[in-house]
Design a protein around this motif. Structure first.
Motif, PDB file in Angstrom:
ATOM      1  N   HIS A  52      42.086  35.755  50.572  1.00  0.00           N
ATOM      2  CA  HIS A  52      41.615  35.525  51.935  1.00  0.00           C
ATOM      3  C   HIS A  52      42.268  34.278  52.531  1.00  0.00           C
ATOM      4  O   HIS A  52      42.744  34.297  53.670  1.00  0.00           O
ATOM      5  CB  HIS A  52      40.088  35.375  51.948  1.00  0.00           C
ATOM      6  N   TYR A  61      30.911  38.765  45.824  1.00  0.00           N
ATOM      7  CA  TYR A  61      30.398  37.410  46.034  1.00  0.00           C
ATOM      8  C   TYR A  61      28.921  37.438  46.425  1.00  0.00           C
ATOM      9  O   TYR A  61      28.478  38.337  47.154  1.00  0.00           O
ATOM     10  CB  TYR A  61      31.165  36.712  47.170  1.00  0.00           C
ATOM     11  N   HIS A  77      37.223  40.635  54.126  1.00  0.00           N
ATOM     12  CA  HIS A  77      37.549  41.950  53.578  1.00  0.00           C
ATOM     13  C   HIS A  77      37.032  41.998  52.143  1.00  0.00           C
ATOM     14  O   HIS A  77      37.413  41.163  51.316  1.00  0.00           O
ATOM     15  CB  HIS A  77      39.060  42.168  53.606  1.00  0.00           C
ATOM     16  N   PRO A  78      36.155  42.946  51.821  1.00  0.00           N
ATOM     17  CA  PRO A  78      35.533  42.956  50.493  1.00  0.00           C
ATOM     18  C   PRO A  78      36.520  43.178  49.351  1.00  0.00           C
ATOM     19  O   PRO A  78      36.244  42.820  48.207  1.00  0.00           O
ATOM     20  CB  PRO A  78      34.525  44.106  50.579  1.00  0.00           C
ATOM     21  N   GLY A  79      37.693  43.759  49.668  1.00  0.00           N
ATOM     22  CA  GLY A  79      38.662  44.026  48.616  1.00  0.00           C
ATOM     23  C   GLY A  79      39.568  42.854  48.296  1.00  0.00           C
ATOM     24  O   GLY A  79      40.279  42.881  47.284  1.00  0.00           O
ATOM     25  N   ARG A  80      39.560  41.822  49.133  1.00  0.00           N
ATOM     26  CA  ARG A  80      40.399  40.648  48.884  1.00  0.00           C
ATOM     27  C   ARG A  80      39.685  39.678  47.960  1.00  0.00           C
ATOM     28  O   ARG A  80      38.465  39.588  47.942  1.00  0.00           O
ATOM     29  CB  ARG A  80      40.735  39.921  50.189  1.00  0.00           C
ATOM     30  N   THR A  81      40.472  38.917  47.231  1.00  0.00           N
ATOM     31  CA  THR A  81      39.913  37.816  46.453  1.00  0.00           C
ATOM     32  C   THR A  81      39.730  36.612  47.379  1.00  0.00           C
ATOM     33  O   THR A  81      40.259  36.587  48.505  1.00  0.00           O
ATOM     34  CB  THR A  81      40.856  37.422  45.307  1.00  0.00           C
ATOM     35  N   THR A 108      39.993  34.680  41.529  1.00  0.00           N
ATOM     36  CA  THR A 108      40.500  36.049  41.440  1.00  0.00           C
ATOM     37  C   THR A 108      39.412  37.108  41.601  1.00  0.00           C
ATOM     38  O   THR A 108      39.678  38.293  41.468  1.00  0.00           O
ATOM     39  CB  THR A 108      41.207  36.254  40.087  1.00  0.00           C
ATOM     40  N   LYS A 109      38.192  36.682  41.897  1.00  0.00           N
ATOM     41  CA  LYS A 109      37.091  37.638  42.080  1.00  0.00           C
ATOM     42  C   LYS A 109      37.114  38.188  43.496  1.00  0.00           C
ATOM     43  O   LYS A 109      37.312  37.454  44.464  1.00  0.00           O
ATOM     44  CB  LYS A 109      35.753  36.945  41.810  1.00  0.00           C
ATOM     45  N   ARG A 110      36.900  39.494  43.633  1.00  0.00           N
ATOM     46  CA  ARG A 110      36.915  40.098  44.965  1.00  0.00           C
ATOM     47  C   ARG A 110      35.660  39.693  45.747  1.00  0.00           C
ATOM     48  O   ARG A 110      34.565  39.621  45.194  1.00  0.00           O
ATOM     49  CB  ARG A 110      37.008  41.624  44.859  1.00  0.00           C
ATOM     50  N   VAL A 111      35.864  39.476  47.045  1.00  0.00           N
ATOM     51  CA  VAL A 111      34.787  38.963  47.897  1.00  0.00           C
ATOM     52  C   VAL A 111      33.613  39.934  47.949  1.00  0.00           C
ATOM     53  O   VAL A 111      32.464  39.522  48.124  1.00  0.00           O
ATOM     54  CB  VAL A 111      35.322  38.662  49.312  1.00  0.00           C
TER      55      VAL A 111
END
Length: 313
Positions: A97, A132, A89-93, A126-129
């Motif tokens: 995840h 990445y 999920h792109p909004g999760r860190t 803490t960076k959102r996926v």
């Protein structure tokens, strides 16, 4: 004799008239790294999805230890897998995840942080996926696969999209896991990416088994040759014909296959042929791989889920 960690037995998967995996059988030895090789569309991902219970085979079976994946009571503690580098999920860190997976795996927050540090993502906790890079996604996929501290690790094309530094990191990680006694099955369509890492190889093409052996035995398939330079090419060609040596001519001189340099040198000396160079030429594994898989490339035939593109299921 120790039973195999993974056994694929007469495995077949059909989508309508399309056969993605065709009566495939091979084993993966405990405590070793096995390269699962084949061109794009060869059936590697479909095989791994059946092995992990994500797809039901048409016939045959794939087992981990002595049972299918779905019959393992706590599977994440036995086998960890990373099949997709983009299924986040792109909004999760990254930490978020792993925290989502933790209850299913049976681990706590400390283990999530520990494994992120192990794969080199401690600075991106803490960076959102969604932000990445491909390399970071591959590392997060590995973190998820290793979260339950499994003894068997299954990775599908883990070097896809990685830069050279990332590829070296993956190789070193796999070797460290094997040194701990873990079993690793890693798929790739590029022999060079896994050649310096694996102990065994399984090569498939068109959904069928083409070759399975140790890497040492696979290397034995590579044809050995000797490079020869001489000011008397006609005499060398006549000698090769007399001895029935496979000889070919190139811009740098001649190549004689399946004969060692000592034999060639001795025969040339006895025949009075002057030689200016006699050089052993190692076998080319990439050529062997391409010869084995020639005509089996079905890239575009299936998507990443194993479903054929343009073919009715």
């Amino acid at each position: 004799m120790q039973p195999p960690a993974i056994a694929v037995e007469n495995l077949t998967k059909r989508f309508g008239a399309f056969t993605a995996v065709d009566n495939l059988s091979f084993t993966v030895t405990t405590g070793r790294i096995t390269g699962f090789l084949g061109p794009n569309g060869s059936g590697k991902t479909t095989t791994l999805r059946m092995l992990l219970g994500l797809m039901r085979p048409t016939s045959g079976r794939a087992i981990i230890g002595d049972r299918p994946y779905e019959a393992i009571p706590r599977p994440a503690g036995v086998v960890g897998a990373a099949l997709e580098a983009s299924s986040f999920h792109p909004g999760r860190t990254g930490l978020g995840h792993l925290r989502m997976l933790a209850p299913q795996v049976g681990v706590g927050d400390a283990r999530c942080r520990e494994i992120l540090d192990f794969v080199g993502l401690s600075d991106a906790v803490t960076k959102r996926v969604g932000g990445y890079s491909m390399g970071m996604r591959q590392r997060l996929g590995l973190a998820a696969a290793l979260l339950g501290d499994p003894q068997i690790i299954i990775l599908d094309e883990p070097t896809n999209g990685l830069d050279p530094q990332g590829i070296v990191w993956i190789r070193e990680l796999l070797r460290s896991l094997a040194a701990q006694g873990r079993t690793v099955l890693v798929s790739s369509h590029v022999l060079g990416e896994v050649r310096s890492t694996v102990d065994d190889v399984v090569v498939i093409g068109g959904g069928r088994l083409l070759h399975a052996s140790s890497l040492t035995d696979f290397e034995g398939l590579a044809r050995q040759g000797v490079g020869v330079r001489t000011p008397a090419p006609e005499k060398l060609l006549a000698l090769a014909e007399e001895r029935r040596w496979p000889i070919s001519e190139g811009p740098a001189g001649f190549r004689i296959d399946d004969v060692d340099s000592a034999t060639i040198g001795s025969a040339a000396y006895a025949a009075g042929i002057e030689l200016h160079q006699l050089t052993d030429i190692g076998g080319d594994l990439e050529t062997v791989f391409l010869q084995l898989t020639a005509g089996t490339d079905r890239s575009g035939g299936t998507d990443r889920s194993g479903t054929p593109v343009g073919v009715a299921q």
